[in-house]
Design an enzyme around this catalytic site. Structure first.
Site, short mmCIF file in Angstrom:
data_model
loop_
_atom_site.label_atom_id
_atom_site.label_comp_id
_atom_site.label_asym_id
_atom_site.label_seq_id
_atom_site.Cartn_x
_atom_site.Cartn_y
_atom_site.Cartn_z
N HIS A 109 0.81 -1.21 0.00
CA HIS A 109 0.00 0.00 0.00
C HIS A 109 0.85 1.27 0.00
O HIS A 109 1.86 1.36 0.68
CB HIS A 109 -0.95 0.01 1.19
CG HIS A 109 -0.25 -0.15 2.52
ND1 HIS A 109 0.29 0.90 3.20
CD2 HIS A 109 -0.03 -1.25 3.27
CE1 HIS A 109 0.82 0.47 4.34
NE2 HIS A 109 0.64 -0.83 4.40
N ASP A 110 0.44 2.22 -0.82
CA ASP A 110 1.01 3.56 -0.88
C ASP A 110 2.43 3.59 -1.43
O ASP A 110 3.12 4.61 -1.34
CB ASP A 110 0.97 4.25 0.49
CG ASP A 110 -0.42 4.27 1.10
OD1 ASP A 110 -1.30 4.93 0.53
OD2 ASP A 110 -0.64 3.58 2.11
N GLY B 156 4.93 -1.16 2.79
CA GLY B 156 4.10 0.03 2.62
C GLY B 156 4.88 1.32 2.62
O GLY B 156 5.90 1.46 3.31
#
Length: 262
Positions: A120-121, A138
């Site tokens: 994520h991200d 992440g």
């Protein structure tokens, strides 16, 4: 549009007429796919995922699935993939989180080999190569023209600068400055990524200045602040050929909060 009869494409998905979808693939309702993209067999593309032109997804990849953050509560965060990327077998690319930018981003012309994970991200720039089993936790940020060796793990929130090269089976727990080659366990800066720079048509003058930057950072005995001042003083040398590279390095070092690989 060519969709294999065994594939399932939600009627709400937006696919260009030139997209091809292979056998047993699944495409969800919030997916947008641009012209010329090829989705191989047994690929799952879900979530709020936007994909550009001329990408190629090989079999068994999972694209746009819910992230693996325990705080995630199903918010409509996104995954955005640019143009002309190759995503090989068994790769996993997750959507972002509301705790960060809310978006995972893969730029253009990247080569992502089998079993890679983009959490994520994560943000990846353009023309990068991730070898087999590279794993990005992440919030990792990767610049342009970066090479990441196979079986490499990158800790969350690390930053990898433009034109850096990370060797095989590395454990990255600090930022990797632009232009550097790093490898080993524990990870250490070894040299300037000269081969990569030459392949990208860096002049001998630019490379000479980048070599000086390396020496100031890693061989001079300077503190980081002293090294930054000495690097800034290189501006204007070699007729200013590398001034942009110097600015790139200084901006990276200034923004680093986790320290750099030594």
């Amino acid at each position: 549009m060519s969709i294999h009869p065994t594939a399932i494409v939600d009627p709400a998905a937006e696919l260009d007429s030139s997209v091809t979808v292979g056998a047993y693939s699944l495409i969800g309702p919030h997916v947008k796919i641009g012209a010329g993209t090829k989705v191989g067999p047994h690929v799952v593309i879900e979530g709020h995922t936007t994909i550009g032109r001329d990408n190629h997804f090989f079999q068994f990849s999972s694209i746009g699935a819910a992230n693996q953050d325990k705080k995630y509560a199903g918010e409509p965060t996104t995954l955005v993939i640019g143009d002309r990327n190759t995503i090989r077998e068994f790769c996993t690319l997750n959507v972002g989180t509301v705790q960060d930018r809310g978006e995972t981003t893969l730029g253009h012309d990247n080569w992502i080999m089998a079993y890679c994970h983009l959490a994520h991200d994560v943000v990846i720039g353009n023309e990068c190569v991730l070898a087999n089993n590279a794993t990005l936790a992440g919030h990792v940020q990767v610049g342009n023209h970066v090479t990441i060796g196979g079986l490499t793990g990158i800790l969350q929130r690390m930053r990898i600068g433009d034109h850096a090269m990370i060797g095989f089976q590395a454990h990255v727990a600090q930022d990797v400055p632009p232009f550097m080659t790093v490898d080993g366990n524990p990870l250490a800066a070894r040299a300037v990524n000269v081969v990569g720079l030459k392949r990208r048509d860096f002049s001998s003058e630019r490379i000479a200045v980048i070599r000086q930057i390396y020496k100031l950072l890693y061989r001079s005995g300077h503190t980081l602040d002293e090294a930054k001042a000495a690097i800034a003083a290189l501006k204007g040398t070699e007729d200013g050929a590398a001034d942009g590279d110097i600015d790139n390095m200084l901006a990276f070092l200034t923004a680093s909060t986790r320290g750099i690989v030594r």
